[in-house]
Design a protein around this motif. Structure first.
Motif, PDB file in Angstrom:
ATOM      1  N   LEU A  18       0.817  -1.216   0.000  1.00 18.49           N
ATOM      2  CA  LEU A  18       0.000   0.000   0.000  1.00 18.49           C
ATOM      3  C   LEU A  18       0.848   1.262   0.000  1.00 18.49           C
ATOM      4  CD1 LEU A  18      -2.911  -0.817   2.480  1.00 18.49           C
ATOM      5  CD2 LEU A  18      -3.092  -0.385   0.040  1.00 18.49           C
ATOM      6  N   LEU A  19       1.969   1.222   0.719  1.00 13.37           N
ATOM      7  CA  LEU A  19       2.841   2.398   0.791  1.00 13.37           C
ATOM      8  C   LEU A  19       3.410   2.780  -0.569  1.00 13.37           C
ATOM      9  CD1 LEU A  19       4.760   1.666   4.107  1.00 13.37           C
ATOM     10  CD2 LEU A  19       3.093   3.484   3.702  1.00 13.37           C
ATOM     11  N   VAL A  25      -4.576   3.395  -8.195  1.00 17.55           N
ATOM     12  CA  VAL A  25      -4.647   1.947  -8.021  1.00 17.55           C
ATOM     13  C   VAL A  25      -5.268   1.631  -6.655  1.00 17.55           C
ATOM     14  CG1 VAL A  25      -3.293  -0.192  -7.878  1.00 17.55           C
ATOM     15  CG2 VAL A  25      -2.685   1.558  -9.555  1.00 17.55           C
ATOM     16  N   ARG A  26      -4.865   2.395  -5.644  1.00 16.18           N
ATOM     17  CA  ARG A  26      -5.409   2.206  -4.299  1.00 16.18           C
ATOM     18  C   ARG A  26      -6.920   2.449  -4.287  1.00 16.18           C
ATOM     19  NH1 ARG A  26      -3.067   4.971   1.109  1.00 16.18           N
ATOM     20  NH2 ARG A  26      -1.162   4.411   0.039  1.00 16.18           N
ATOM     21  N   ARG A  27      -7.354   3.497  -4.974  1.00 12.94           N
ATOM     22  CA  ARG A  27      -8.785   3.800  -5.056  1.00 12.94           C
ATOM     23  C   ARG A  27      -9.547   2.658  -5.733  1.00 12.94           C
ATOM     24  NH1 ARG A  27     -10.436   9.309  -7.649  1.00 12.94           N
ATOM     25  NH2 ARG A  27      -9.646  10.066  -5.663  1.00 12.94           N
ATOM     26  N   LYS A  28      -8.948   2.082  -6.781  1.00 10.63           N
ATOM     27  CA  LYS A  28      -9.579   0.965  -7.493  1.00 10.63           C
ATOM     28  C   LYS A  28      -9.682  -0.264  -6.587  1.00 10.63           C
ATOM     29  CE  LYS A  28      -9.216  -1.911 -11.588  1.00 10.63           C
ATOM     30  NZ  LYS A  28      -8.377  -2.403 -12.648  1.00 10.63           N
ATOM     31  N   LYS A  29      -8.624  -0.546  -5.826  1.00  9.06           N
ATOM     32  CA  LYS A  29      -8.632  -1.688  -4.899  1.00  9.06           C
ATOM     33  C   LYS A  29      -9.705  -1.500  -3.827  1.00  9.06           C
ATOM     34  CE  LYS A  29      -4.421  -4.162  -5.295  1.00  9.06           C
ATOM     35  NZ  LYS A  29      -4.951  -5.409  -5.823  1.00  9.06           N
ATOM     36  N   GLN A  30      -9.833  -0.282  -3.318  1.00  7.54           N
ATOM     37  CA  GLN A  30     -10.846  -0.025  -2.301  1.00  7.54           C
ATOM     38  C   GLN A  30     -12.244  -0.199  -2.889  1.00  7.54           C
ATOM     39  OE1 GLN A  30     -10.472   3.522   0.047  1.00  7.54           O
ATOM     40  NE2 GLN A  30     -12.495   3.260   0.929  1.00  7.54           N
ATOM     41  N   ALA A  31     -12.451   0.227  -4.126  1.00  9.06           N
ATOM     42  CA  ALA A  31     -13.760   0.044  -4.774  1.00  9.06           C
ATOM     43  C   ALA A  31     -14.075  -1.444  -4.929  1.00  9.06           C
ATOM     44  CB  ALA A  31     -13.774   0.740  -6.132  1.00  9.06           C
ATOM     45  N   GLU A  32     -13.059  -2.247  -5.240  1.00  8.25           N
ATOM     46  CA  GLU A  32     -13.251  -3.700  -5.359  1.00  8.25           C
ATOM     47  C   GLU A  32     -13.640  -4.308  -4.009  1.00  8.25           C
ATOM     48  OE1 GLU A  32      -9.532  -5.111  -6.903  1.00  8.25           O
ATOM     49  OE2 GLU A  32      -9.929  -4.355  -8.927  1.00  8.25           O
ATOM     50  N   PHE A  74      -5.522  -3.942   6.984  1.00 10.46           N
ATOM     51  CA  PHE A  74      -6.891  -3.536   7.314  1.00 10.46           C
ATOM     52  C   PHE A  74      -7.216  -2.143   6.766  1.00 10.46           C
ATOM     53  CE2 PHE A  74     -10.028  -1.605  10.226  1.00 10.46           C
ATOM     54  CZ  PHE A  74     -11.064  -2.512  10.086  1.00 10.46           C
ATOM     55  N   LYS A  75      -6.230  -1.389   6.337  1.00 13.42           N
ATOM     56  CA  LYS A  75      -6.412   0.008   5.930  1.00 13.42           C
ATOM     57  C   LYS A  75      -7.579   0.205   4.962  1.00 13.42           C
ATOM     58  CE  LYS A  75      -5.493   4.356   4.987  1.00 13.42           C
ATOM     59  NZ  LYS A  75      -6.459   5.238   5.617  1.00 13.42           N
ATOM     60  N   LEU A  76      -7.570  -0.487   3.838  1.00 18.42           N
ATOM     61  CA  LEU A  76      -8.628  -0.302   2.843  1.00 18.42           C
ATOM     62  C   LEU A  76      -9.960  -0.882   3.319  1.00 18.42           C
ATOM     63  CD1 LEU A  76      -6.713  -0.981  -0.501  1.00 18.42           C
ATOM     64  CD2 LEU A  76      -7.214   1.203   0.600  1.00 18.42           C
ATOM     65  N   LEU A  77      -9.903  -1.918   4.146  1.00 16.24           N
ATOM     66  CA  LEU A  77     -11.130  -2.475   4.716  1.00 16.24           C
ATOM     67  C   LEU A  77     -11.776  -1.472   5.669  1.00 16.24           C
ATOM     68  CD1 LEU A  77      -9.892  -6.085   5.472  1.00 16.24           C
ATOM     69  CD2 LEU A  77     -11.548  -5.433   3.741  1.00 16.24           C
ATOM     70  N   GLY A  78     -10.967  -0.868   6.536  1.00 13.94           N
ATOM     71  CA  GLY A  78     -11.483   0.137   7.465  1.00 13.94           C
ATOM     72  C   GLY A  78     -12.081   1.324   6.739  1.00 13.94           C
ATOM     73  N   ASP A  79     -11.386   1.795   5.706  1.00 14.35           N
ATOM     74  CA  ASP A  79     -11.906   2.907   4.910  1.00 14.35           C
ATOM     75  C   ASP A  79     -13.210   2.514   4.222  1.00 14.35           C
ATOM     76  OD1 ASP A  79      -9.717   4.394   5.682  1.00 14.35           O
ATOM     77  OD2 ASP A  79      -8.642   4.156   3.789  1.00 14.35           O
TER      78      ASP A  79
END
Length: 128
Positions: A18-19, A25-32, A74-79
């Motif tokens: 993630l860093l 790409v991070r935004r796309k992963k979070q949308a998934e 857990f970062k993207l899950l929490g968001d």
């Protein structure tokens, strides 16, 4: 407060990846992840928490991670929990207890995550 179980069959990205990840790409992963939560947990919107909670996060993978990397995954899950309005925020005032677990699975198709949300445990005050 009941225990709310959220499951997913996507493997959350570790903090090291993630860093280095581009924001798009991070935004796309979070949308998934959000889509995965919505598909596999059709009643997710009926669980909306406003009081402090305990979150127990289990990462299911064919390999174990270092604990700091597992917790960071857990970062993207929490968001996503915040964006889906399950939790009002993912700060320590709302998530008062955060427990990370790892389960090793035999096959890649078994990888994923599990999140349990419940009332925080009452800890007795320590006297000095």
């Amino acid at each position: 407060m009941n225990i709310f179980l959220i499951t997913g069959n996507l493997l959350p990205t570790g903090i090291n990846s993630l860093l280095r990840m581009h924001w798009a790409v991070r935004r796309k992963k979070q949308a998934e992840i959000m889509e995965n939560i919505q598909e596999l947990n059709p009643h997710y919107s009926s669980y909306v928490y406003t009081d402090p909670v305990r979150v127990e996060y289990t990462r299911k993978s064919i390999k174990y991670m270092d604990w700091d990397n597992a917790a960071g995954s857990f970062k993207l899950l929490g968001d996503s929990l915040v964006d889906l309005e399950i939790l009002p925020d993912d700060n320590p005032l709302i998530i008062q207890e955060f427990v990370v677990k790892q389960n090793k699975v035999a096959k890649r198709v078994e990888q994923g995550f599990e999140i349990k949300i419940c009332a925080p445990h009452s800890l007795p005050e320590l006297r000095v």
